[in-house]
Write a protein that holds these residues in place. Structure first.
Motif, PDB file in Angstrom:
ATOM      1  N   CYS A   1     -59.119 -21.829  32.595  1.00  0.00           N
ATOM      2  CA  CYS A   1     -59.154 -21.628  31.172  1.00  0.00           C
ATOM      3  C   CYS A   1     -59.742 -20.986  30.483  1.00  0.00           C
ATOM      4  CB  CYS A   1     -58.354 -22.407  29.870  1.00  0.00           C
ATOM      5  SG  CYS A   1     -56.430 -23.318  30.307  1.00  0.00           S
ATOM      6  N   ALA A   2     -60.794 -21.867  30.883  1.00  0.00           N
ATOM      7  CA  ALA A   2     -62.745 -21.415  30.587  1.00  0.00           C
ATOM      8  C   ALA A   2     -62.772 -20.180  30.973  1.00  0.00           C
ATOM      9  CB  ALA A   2     -63.258 -22.551  30.360  1.00  0.00           C
ATOM     10  N   ARG A   3     -62.611 -20.112  32.533  1.00  0.00           N
ATOM     11  CA  ARG A   3     -62.659 -18.593  32.477  1.00  0.00           C
ATOM     12  C   ARG A   3     -62.121 -17.433  32.687  1.00  0.00           C
ATOM     13  NH1 ARG A   3     -59.799 -17.744  38.390  1.00  0.00           N
ATOM     14  NH2 ARG A   3     -57.809 -17.157  36.791  1.00  0.00           N
ATOM     15  N   GLU A   4     -60.934 -17.492  31.830  1.00  0.00           N
ATOM     16  CA  GLU A   4     -59.790 -16.116  31.134  1.00  0.00           C
ATOM     17  C   GLU A   4     -60.561 -16.390  30.386  1.00  0.00           C
ATOM     18  OE1 GLU A   4     -58.346 -14.462  32.756  1.00  0.00           O
ATOM     19  OE2 GLU A   4     -58.811 -15.893  34.678  1.00  0.00           O
ATOM     20  N   ALA A   5     -60.884 -17.157  29.353  1.00  0.00           N
ATOM     21  CA  ALA A   5     -62.318 -17.224  28.039  1.00  0.00           C
ATOM     22  C   ALA A   5     -63.205 -16.507  28.157  1.00  0.00           C
ATOM     23  CB  ALA A   5     -62.089 -18.434  27.510  1.00  0.00           C
ATOM     24  N   VAL A   6     -64.440 -17.243  29.100  1.00  0.00           N
ATOM     25  CA  VAL A   6     -65.702 -16.112  28.740  1.00  0.00           C
ATOM     26  C   VAL A   6     -64.723 -14.500  29.570  1.00  0.00           C
ATOM     27  CG1 VAL A   6     -67.072 -15.923  30.508  1.00  0.00           C
ATOM     28  CG2 VAL A   6     -66.702 -18.501  29.471  1.00  0.00           C
ATOM     29  N   ARG A   7     -63.873 -14.058  30.166  1.00  0.00           N
ATOM     30  CA  ARG A   7     -64.066 -13.050  30.653  1.00  0.00           C
ATOM     31  C   ARG A   7     -63.386 -12.603  29.332  1.00  0.00           C
ATOM     32  NH1 ARG A   7     -59.861 -13.827  36.614  1.00  0.00           N
ATOM     33  NH2 ARG A   7     -61.681 -14.282  37.556  1.00  0.00           N
ATOM     34  N   ARG A   8     -63.211 -12.846  28.985  1.00  0.00           N
ATOM     35  CA  ARG A   8     -62.208 -11.717  27.225  1.00  0.00           C
ATOM     36  C   ARG A   8     -63.458 -11.824  26.043  1.00  0.00           C
ATOM     37  NH1 ARG A   8     -58.772 -13.747  30.366  1.00  0.00           N
ATOM     38  NH2 ARG A   8     -56.765 -12.678  29.825  1.00  0.00           N
ATOM     39  N   MET A   9     -63.885 -13.219  26.212  1.00  0.00           N
ATOM     40  CA  MET A   9     -65.625 -13.251  24.946  1.00  0.00           C
ATOM     41  C   MET A   9     -66.698 -12.846  25.137  1.00  0.00           C
ATOM     42  SD  MET A   9     -64.901 -17.184  23.894  1.00  0.00           S
ATOM     43  CE  MET A   9     -63.405 -17.886  23.492  1.00  0.00           C
ATOM     44  N   ALA A  10     -66.976 -12.995  26.789  1.00  0.00           N
ATOM     45  CA  ALA A  10     -68.646 -12.403  27.302  1.00  0.00           C
ATOM     46  C   ALA A  10     -68.656 -11.075  26.578  1.00  0.00           C
ATOM     47  CB  ALA A  10     -68.412 -12.023  28.654  1.00  0.00           C
ATOM     48  N   THR A  11     -69.709 -10.652  25.361  1.00  0.00           N
ATOM     49  CA  THR A  11     -70.683  -9.204  24.875  1.00  0.00           C
ATOM     50  C   THR A  11     -70.892  -8.652  25.880  1.00  0.00           C
ATOM     51  OG1 THR A  11     -73.092  -9.899  24.996  1.00  0.00           O
ATOM     52  CG2 THR A  11     -70.889 -11.130  22.713  1.00  0.00           C
ATOM     53  N   SER A  12     -71.216  -9.461  27.913  1.00  0.00           N
ATOM     54  CA  SER A  12     -71.094  -8.050  28.346  1.00  0.00           C
ATOM     55  C   SER A  12     -70.245  -7.276  29.563  1.00  0.00           C
ATOM     56  CB  SER A  12     -72.117  -9.322  29.074  1.00  0.00           C
ATOM     57  OG  SER A  12     -71.424  -9.585  29.830  1.00  0.00           O
ATOM     58  N   ARG A  13     -68.903  -8.134  28.920  1.00  0.00           N
ATOM     59  CA  ARG A  13     -67.712  -7.358  28.913  1.00  0.00           C
ATOM     60  C   ARG A  13     -67.134  -6.752  27.801  1.00  0.00           C
ATOM     61  NH1 ARG A  13     -64.849  -9.717  33.812  1.00  0.00           N
ATOM     62  NH2 ARG A  13     -66.552 -11.276  34.849  1.00  0.00           N
ATOM     63  N   GLY A  14     -67.690  -6.784  26.851  1.00  0.00           N
ATOM     64  CA  GLY A  14     -67.071  -6.084  25.798  1.00  0.00           C
ATOM     65  C   GLY A  14     -66.367  -7.474  24.786  1.00  0.00           C
ATOM     66  N   GLY A  15     -66.751  -8.164  25.080  1.00  0.00           N
ATOM     67  CA  GLY A  15     -65.567  -9.300  24.113  1.00  0.00           C
ATOM     68  C   GLY A  15     -66.610  -9.224  22.320  1.00  0.00           C
ATOM     69  N   LYS A  16     -66.228 -10.772  22.017  1.00  0.00           N
ATOM     70  CA  LYS A  16     -66.608 -10.679  20.404  1.00  0.00           C
ATOM     71  C   LYS A  16     -67.983 -12.191  20.743  1.00  0.00           C
ATOM     72  CE  LYS A  16     -64.548 -10.490  17.053  1.00  0.00           C
ATOM     73  NZ  LYS A  16     -63.301 -10.320  15.464  1.00  0.00           N
ATOM     74  N   GLY A  17     -67.689 -12.469  21.754  1.00  0.00           N
ATOM     75  CA  GLY A  17     -68.632 -14.056  22.170  1.00  0.00           C
ATOM     76  C   GLY A  17     -67.531 -14.307  21.331  1.00  0.00           C
ATOM     77  N   GLY A  18     -67.519 -16.069  21.210  1.00  0.00           N
ATOM     78  CA  GLY A  18     -67.205 -17.156  20.514  1.00  0.00           C
ATOM     79  C   GLY A  18     -67.285 -18.337  21.159  1.00  0.00           C
ATOM     80  N   GLY A  19     -66.382 -19.682  21.465  1.00  0.00           N
ATOM     81  CA  GLY A  19     -66.550 -20.896  21.514  1.00  0.00           C
ATOM     82  C   GLY A  19     -65.280 -21.255  21.782  1.00  0.00           C
ATOM     83  N   ILE A  20     -65.850 -22.463  23.011  1.00  0.00           N
ATOM     84  CA  ILE A  20     -65.548 -23.037  23.901  1.00  0.00           C
ATOM     85  C   ILE A  20     -65.470 -24.638  23.671  1.00  0.00           C
ATOM     86  CG2 ILE A  20     -64.091 -23.988  26.429  1.00  0.00           C
ATOM     87  CD1 ILE A  20     -65.663 -21.639  26.949  1.00  0.00           C
ATOM     88  N   VAL A  21     -64.444 -25.155  23.199  1.00  0.00           N
ATOM     89  CA  VAL A  21     -64.697 -26.809  23.549  1.00  0.00           C
ATOM     90  C   VAL A  21     -63.415 -27.533  24.220  1.00  0.00           C
ATOM     91  CG1 VAL A  21     -64.658 -29.025  22.043  1.00  0.00           C
ATOM     92  CG2 VAL A  21     -65.066 -26.621  20.590  1.00  0.00           C
ATOM     93  N   ASN A  22     -63.872 -28.251  24.713  1.00  0.00           N
ATOM     94  CA  ASN A  22     -63.524 -28.986  26.068  1.00  0.00           C
ATOM     95  C   ASN A  22     -63.343 -30.470  25.410  1.00  0.00           C
ATOM     96  OD1 ASN A  22     -63.757 -27.195  28.004  1.00  0.00           O
ATOM     97  ND2 ASN A  22     -65.754 -28.166  27.680  1.00  0.00           N
ATOM     98  N   LEU A  23     -62.100 -30.717  25.613  1.00  0.00           N
ATOM     99  CA  LEU A  23     -61.751 -32.640  25.324  1.00  0.00           C
ATOM    100  C   LEU A  23     -62.789 -33.521  26.316  1.00  0.00           C
ATOM    101  CD1 LEU A  23     -60.343 -33.658  22.541  1.00  0.00           C
ATOM    102  CD2 LEU A  23     -60.387 -30.982  22.729  1.00  0.00           C
ATOM    103  N   SER A  24     -63.004 -33.833  26.539  1.00  0.00           N
ATOM    104  CA  SER A  24     -64.191 -35.031  27.358  1.00  0.00           C
ATOM    105  C   SER A  24     -63.029 -36.637  27.003  1.00  0.00           C
ATOM    106  CB  SER A  24     -65.159 -35.205  27.479  1.00  0.00           C
ATOM    107  OG  SER A  24     -65.523 -36.525  27.641  1.00  0.00           O
ATOM    108  N   SER A  25     -63.760 -37.712  26.735  1.00  0.00           N
ATOM    109  CA  SER A  25     -63.282 -38.955  26.621  1.00  0.00           C
ATOM    110  C   SER A  25     -64.511 -39.999  26.899  1.00  0.00           C
ATOM    111  CB  SER A  25     -61.841 -39.781  27.089  1.00  0.00           C
ATOM    112  OG  SER A  25     -61.470 -40.681  27.104  1.00  0.00           O
ATOM    113  N   VAL A  26     -63.884 -40.994  25.832  1.00  0.00           N
ATOM    114  CA  VAL A  26     -65.486 -42.150  25.433  1.00  0.00           C
ATOM    115  C   VAL A  26     -64.848 -42.719  26.921  1.00  0.00           C
ATOM    116  CG1 VAL A  26     -65.630 -44.241  24.680  1.00  0.00           C
ATOM    117  CG2 VAL A  26     -65.551 -42.114  22.924  1.00  0.00           C
ATOM    118  N   ALA A  27     -64.110 -42.856  27.780  1.00  0.00           N
ATOM    119  CA  ALA A  27     -63.935 -43.011  28.936  1.00  0.00           C
ATOM    120  C   ALA A  27     -64.149 -41.955  30.360  1.00  0.00           C
ATOM    121  CB  ALA A  27     -62.167 -43.123  29.619  1.00  0.00           C
TER     122      ALA A  27
END
Length: 251
Positions: A118-144
């Protein structure tokens, strides 16, 4: 075109709360779900009732073709500028000696590989070098990831440890592409994920013994996610925020 947020596993719990807050923040939201269309439709309806824009999109993040379809739906909806990698699974409490290869494959395919793809696909769309606007990715981890899940969920804990490492690495990798990457580590949160792991009463049993004498709420986690995506966090990338009521220092 509107700025789009994808929330994987957005039909319940932390994902649903994040989708609703994301719409309030001005995003057009893609509410991803794996099987429960009715629950996803309720989230979409709640957003629409509040004047927001959202669509429900089916897709199993453990299947690459489904991930591609989720992002293609987002492309038709607007310009992707936010991804919340929330979808994940837990399983019945078992020691490692009793875990099957099939369980481990499912755990890492959904919790780790799915998040990376999912992050790969997001980067392909957001990356400024690819014509994207930039953006943010937040991953859900856990205290586990800190506690290790001994005797119950070492596989789940290990998958979330991988998410922590991935978050830091990707943040450095895309820092020049206008993309910030962060993660949130929830503790005991009052959602139905505990029932899917075979412990429906886990919140009631553990809550009084937690440092804050209660479990957290999905909305409390969602607020941390939205902060990481906001301009208020403009100098935060590679950050991992504990939303655990100090549980990370206890067994």
């Amino acid at each position: 075109m509107p700025d789009v947020m994808i929330v994987t596993g957005g039909s319940r719990g932390i994902g649903a709360a994040t989708a609703i807050l994301g719409a309030k923040a001005g995003y057009a939201v893609v509410v991803n779900y794996a099987s429960n269309r009715e629950a996803a439709d309720k989230v979409v309806a709640a957003i629409a009732a509040d004047g927001g824009s959202a669509i429900a999109v089916r897709g199993d993040v453990g299947v690459e073709a489904d991930i591609l379809a989720i992002f293609e739906a987002a492309d038709r909806f607007g310009t992707l500028t936010a991804l919340v990698n929330n979808a994940g699974v837990v399983d019945a409490a078992l020691p490692l000696a009793e875990m099957s290869a099939a369980r481990l494959d499912r755990m890492f395919r959904i919790n780790v590989t799915g998040s990376l793809l999912c992050a790969r696909e997001a980067v392909r769309r957001m990356a400024t070098s690819r014509g994207g606007k930039g953006g943010g990715i937040v991953n859900l981890s856990s205290v586990a990831a800190k506690l290790g899940g001994p005797g119950q969920y070492v596989d789940y804990a290990a998958s979330k440890g991988a998410i922590d490492t991935f978050t830091v690495g990707l943040a450095k990798e895309v820092i020049d592409e206008g993309i910030r990457v962060g993660a949130v580590r929830p503790g005991i949160i009052d959602t139905d994920i505990h029932a899917s792991g075979g412990q429906p009463n886990r919140v009631a049993e553990l809550g009084p013994g937690l440092p804050m004498r209660r479990a957290g709420t999905a909305e409390e986690v969602a607020k941390a996610i939205l902060w990481l995506l906001s301009e208020e966090a403009s100098y935060s990338t590679g950050a991992i925020i504990d939303v655990s009521g100090a549980r990370s220092i206890l067994p």
